[in-house]
Write a protein that holds these residues in place. Structure first.
Motif, mmCIF file in Angstrom:
data_model
loop_
_atom_site.group_PDB
_atom_site.id
_atom_site.type_symbol
_atom_site.label_atom_id
_atom_site.label_comp_id
_atom_site.label_asym_id
_atom_site.label_seq_id
_atom_site.Cartn_x
_atom_site.Cartn_y
_atom_site.Cartn_z
ATOM 1 N N TYR A 2 0.855 -1.175 0.000
ATOM 2 C CA TYR A 2 0.000 0.000 0.000
ATOM 3 C C TYR A 2 0.896 1.230 0.000
ATOM 4 O O TYR A 2 1.827 1.318 0.798
ATOM 5 C CB TYR A 2 -0.894 0.040 1.240
ATOM 6 N N HIS A 4 0.598 5.592 -0.494
ATOM 7 C CA HIS A 4 -0.200 6.801 -0.672
ATOM 8 C C HIS A 4 0.761 7.945 -0.955
ATOM 9 O O HIS A 4 1.422 8.448 -0.046
ATOM 10 C CB HIS A 4 -1.029 7.088 0.580
ATOM 11 N N ASP A 5 0.860 8.333 -2.221
ATOM 12 C CA ASP A 5 1.791 9.391 -2.641
ATOM 13 C C ASP A 5 1.292 9.893 -3.991
ATOM 14 O O ASP A 5 0.194 9.535 -4.415
ATOM 15 C CB ASP A 5 3.214 8.833 -2.748
ATOM 16 N N CYS A 10 4.137 6.405 -7.101
ATOM 17 C CA CYS A 10 3.509 5.077 -7.087
ATOM 18 C C CYS A 10 3.965 4.236 -8.274
ATOM 19 O O CYS A 10 4.241 3.040 -8.131
ATOM 20 C CB CYS A 10 1.988 5.211 -7.083
ATOM 21 N N TYR A 60 -2.403 13.091 -6.275
ATOM 22 C CA TYR A 60 -2.384 12.132 -5.165
ATOM 23 C C TYR A 60 -2.956 10.798 -5.641
ATOM 24 O O TYR A 60 -4.000 10.751 -6.298
ATOM 25 C CB TYR A 60 -3.198 12.672 -3.991
ATOM 26 N N GLU A 62 -3.299 6.308 -4.771
ATOM 27 C CA GLU A 62 -3.252 5.206 -3.811
ATOM 28 C C GLU A 62 -2.967 3.918 -4.576
ATOM 29 O O GLU A 62 -3.795 3.458 -5.352
ATOM 30 C CB GLU A 62 -4.566 5.103 -3.057
#
Length: 124
Positions: A2, A4-5, A10, A60, A62
């Motif tokens: 996982y 988040h960036d 990603c 952003y 995920e």
């Protein structure tokens, strides 16, 4: 896994950890005019987005890879429809054999064959 960036981070993480995985970009986010949206590797997706929708790379994101799903979401665009689906081990669909040739051709042609279909007022 996982993460988040932003989308670019990603995709780099995906390329680093799972270099053989292939990516299918959702038609709901990118509109294709002759460009294939399935069977790309993460570095190729970064090149494509740099040409067609560079603002998306700073959006952003995920990244989710677990037993239930392998996707990247862009919550500012849709929290239910993934930006892309990741195919583990790069076997389904196969990596595009001519993807490098397509990318090289596009680097020297100013017109883009892909357009971002979401809101262009993303805050980076």
């Amino acid at each position: 896994m996982y993460l988040h960036d932003n989308l670019q981070i990603c995709l780099y993480a995906l390329a680093s950890r799972y270099p053989k995985h292939t990516i299918d970009i959702s038609r709901n986010v990118i509109e294709s005019k002759g460009a294939p949206l399935a069977g790309w590797k993460a570095p190729e997706v970064i090149k494509i987005l740099t040409m067609a929708a560079p603002v998306l790379l700073q959006t952003y994101a995920e990244l989710i890879i677990d037993y239930g799903e392998a996707t990247i979401y862009l919550p500012s665009i849709s929290s239910t429809t993934p930006f892309c689906t990741i195919h583990c081990r790069g076997k389904i669909p196969p990596h595009l054999a001519n993807s490098r040739n397509w990318l090289k051709k596009q680097l020297f042609q100013p017109e883009a064959h892909l357009t971002f279909t979401g809101s262009t007022s993303l805050s980076c």
